[in-house]
Design an enzyme around this catalytic site. Structure first.
Site, PDB file in Angstrom:
ATOM      1  N   LYS A 116       0.861  -1.186   0.000  1.00 30.18           N
ATOM      2  CA  LYS A 116       0.000   0.000   0.000  1.00 30.18           C
ATOM      3  C   LYS A 116       0.896   1.234   0.000  1.00 30.18           C
ATOM      4  O   LYS A 116       1.436   1.632   1.025  1.00 30.18           O
ATOM      5  CB  LYS A 116      -0.922   0.008   1.211  1.00 30.18           C
ATOM      6  CG  LYS A 116      -1.925   1.151   1.206  1.00 30.18           C
ATOM      7  CD  LYS A 116      -2.854   1.072   2.404  1.00 30.18           C
ATOM      8  CE  LYS A 116      -3.884   2.193   2.360  1.00 30.18           C
ATOM      9  NZ  LYS A 116      -3.277   3.529   2.401  1.00 30.18           N
ATOM     10  N   CYS A 412      31.072  16.659  32.170  1.00 31.22           N
ATOM     11  CA  CYS A 412      32.329  17.095  32.804  1.00 31.22           C
ATOM     12  C   CYS A 412      32.398  18.592  33.067  1.00 31.22           C
ATOM     13  O   CYS A 412      33.389  19.086  33.595  1.00 31.22           O
ATOM     14  CB  CYS A 412      33.520  16.665  31.954  1.00 31.22           C
ATOM     15  SG  CYS A 412      33.661  17.558  30.386  1.00 31.22           S
TER      16      CYS A 412
END
Length: 670
Positions: A116, A412
């Site tokens: 489809k 960090c």
């Protein structure tokens, strides 16, 4: 009770009418197909239970939206209807039973199945083999005349091939945009600063319904036929599949995945196969279409108001759903790339429950205009990471909050760098960021960097996973006793690693700079930096303006260098490495009036170099004044030969050219 049902029905009809116009007429859907299907199923259920409440203008009694005024209207001689949907094998079994009950003597054993396609349904009318009219489906009864636009689609023949075609034949099919064409179209739009299409279906619909056919001609549209409407002047096969083959012989393309199947079990297997291969197909699909193959059986079964009784669309699990964006978290990848991750209200989509989705980068957030608290359309296709593709603007709450990209790395706390012209923001703490730790260490010990023999990928991963090292400096603090706790690492192997680390301390400035893993600083760039500045201190202190004076270094690389060395944590690791004994011979400065040692010499490199990378060696030779070429000739002055040198070495010997070793080259550089 009836009054409340009546109100619910009116609300559903109004909602469906609105979204049908957005989808079919304006080519600008606001909700995914699965949401529309769900609303339609709810409407059908209530109407089936309350037939006296069905109205002539209900969406259940029609197929789509009205045509736009910009095109002339075309009345379909045979209505172009849509299909009912199946969402499970049970639905498919029920469809088959309905057919058997209605036509017990009909031939219902053979089916014609095809993907489809997610495009736009069109009707093509051929008279005496020539294309004379093309129209959209529109509302099923009336469509739009798009003949001039369709003529621009190369896969649609303007004249039928072969012979035997009917005097008058209407061919129906789907105009769509292949994935590759869609990607290229959006890529070009981005380069021009134009709006991009959300998906291939929107792109196909928008392209096909241009008032200027010259625009359509530039769009990568394609067509597959899927049925026949009006036929006059000839008899066609009584098999739907054989009709496909006849159309193909006349030059009309059909989907290559179309199959003729002899049982419902084969149909179910076909569905599973296509669903498995869905993402590998060249075009977007959202299910498979299943039709009774026998034309006489189709005629016996007939139609309901909006769909044929002999065909059904077996839809795939939804790949798009609507959910809430609750929050955004920022993740740091192994190369420092910072990616925004959407935290979603869990939703079942694409066969799994999704609670996270990528937002890619700041540009994508801006393009979507998305905020925390929004209702968003989430898409998951196959194994592709779920992503937000659109915002449902009319559901935005007053409390929605802007998404703010971080200035510091969430892991960090190093500064975040985003170079002009790049979409990705990155953490600059390459040597200290936990998220980048493994990759930074692997690079640091690699052959072209410090070349630590025996310290491979698996050892590095164990060291990080066991939290035994955090930065490259920690490697030089390891003892053999500590290393023996690793898997497959006995006392002898551990001592070999320690010895290799000690040996690696004696390096060159170029290798050391390369080992730091600064973005886009490769071997050649590191060598150019070393030869230009001579000392690490001068490299660290160099300004942007000073850096761009170095050979092959532009604004972007200069920005990476200044960002890296501006981070105190990175500089601290560099200082630790020096304190732990990493060293290199001084590079002697050359006076302006002093001739370089290889000034004007033509030099060739050959063989395998064990200590230097080829690009590093080439850069070093060029820094010493040499012209490096790829072949040996009478003009060659020196050949530097590594291991397993072949024909170039032989030719150089025959020509009496000076031959030196890799050790000679290293001594010369030092």
């Amino acid at each position: 009770m009836k009054e409340s049902i009546q109100v619910t029905l009116e609300q559903l009809r109004e909602t469906l009418h609105y979204h049908a116009v957005r989808y079919y007429v304006e080519d600008s859907p606001e909700i995914p197909d699965v949401e529309y299907d769900r609303l339609m199923q709810q409407l059908l259920k209530i109407e089936d239970e309350n037939p006296e409440l069905v109205t002539v203008d209900s969406p259940s009694q029609r197929v789509g939206g009205q045509p736009l005024d910009g095109f002339t209207q075309v009345t379909h001689e045979i209505p172009m209807l849509s299909l009912d949907n199946a969402f499970s094998d049970d639905d498919l079994d029920a469809f088959n039973k309905r057919m058997s009950d209605r036509a017990p003597t009909a031939n219902l054993e053979t089916f014609c199945c095809e993907p489809k396609l997610d495009g736009l349904a069109v009707s093509l009318l051929y008279v005496n083999g020539t294309l004379v009219q093309a129209a959209t489906r529109g509302d099923g009864a009336t469509g739009e005349n798009i003949t001039e636009n369709v003529r621009t689609i190369s896969s649609i023949p303007l004249k039928l091939q072969g012979e035997g075609w009917p005097e008058r034949i209407e061919v129906r099919g789907e105009v769509f945009m292949p994935k590759a064409g869609f990607d290229k179209l959006n890529e070009m739009a981005l380069k021009k600063g134009e709006k991009v299409f959300v998906n291939p279906r929107n792109a196909a619909a928008g392209s096909l319904r241009q008032l200027d056919s010259r625009i359509t001609a530039k769009r990568p549209l394609a067509f597959y036929a899927y049925s026949v409407g009006v036929v006059q002047g000839a008899e066609l096969s009584n098999s739907h599949y054989q009709r496909f083959l006849q159309l193909k012989a006349w030059g009309l393309p059909m989907c290559p995945e179309t199959k003729q199947l002899s049982s419902l079990e084969d149909v179910k297997a076909y569905y599973q196969d296509i669903m498995t291969r869905r993402d590998t197909l060249a075009y977007e699909i959202d299910g498979v279409v299943i039709k009774v193959d026998d034309i006489a059986a189709q005629e016996t079964l007939g139609f309901v108001a909006r769909a044929p009784r002999w065909a059904i669309a077996y839809k795939f699990p939804a790949q798009e759903e609507i959910t809430l964006l609750n929050d955004v978290e920022f993740q740091v990848g192994r190369t420092g790339a910072i990616t925004p991750v959407a935290k979603l209200e869990p939703i079942f989509v694409g066969g799994v429950t999704v609670s996270n989705a990528t937002l890619h980068n700041a540009d994508e957030i801006a393009r979507l205009g998305v905020k925390v608290g929004d209702s968003v359309i989430i898409r998951r296709a196959g194994d592709v990471i779920p992503q937000i593709v659109a915002v449902v603007q009319d559901r935005r709450p007053e409390t929605a909050k802007d998404i703010v990209f971080p200035d510091a790395c969430p892991v960090c706390n190093s500064a975040v760098e985003r170079v002009e012209g790049e979409a990705v923001a990155r953490c600059t703490g390459g040597l200290v960021c936990q998220a980048q730790r493994k990759e930074a260490l692997k690079h640091f010990v690699s052959r072209k960097a410090l070349d630590v023999d025996g310290l491979g990928v698996k050892v590095i991963e164990q060291l990080v996973d066991r939290e035994m090292v955090e930065t490259p400096a920690d490697l030089f603090k390891l003892s053999a006793g500590v290393i023996t706790v690793l898997d497959r690492m006995g006392p002898k192997s551990a001592q070999n690693v320690v010895s290799a680390l000690n040996k690696a301390k004696d390096t060159t400035l170029a290798r050391f700079l390369y080992s730091l893993g600064i973005r886009e600083v490769g071997e050649a760039t590191a060598m150019n930096l070393a030869q230009h500045f001579k000392t690490l201190e001068l490299v660290q202190a160099a300004t942007h303006e000073q850096l761009v004076e170095v050979s092959d270094i532009g604004d972007i690389v200069a920005s990476h260098l200044t960002s890296f060395f501006s981070q105190e944590k990175n500089r601290a690791v560099v200082d630790q490495l020096i304190e732990l004994g990493v060293n290199w011979p001084a590079i002697e400065a050359v006076a302006d009036d002093q001739e370089l040692p290889l000034e004007g010499k033509v030099v060739v490199l050959t063989g395998s170099l064990s200590k230097l990378g080829r690009s590093e060696a080439k850069a070093a030779l060029q820094a010493l004044g040499a012209k490096v070429t790829g072949s040996v000739s009478k003009k060659t002055d020196i050949l530097f030969a590594g291991e397993a040198a072949g024909s170039k070495l032989t030719k150089a010997q025959d020509l009496g050219i000076e031959i030196r070793t890799e050790e000679d080259l290293i001594a010369l550089i030092s």
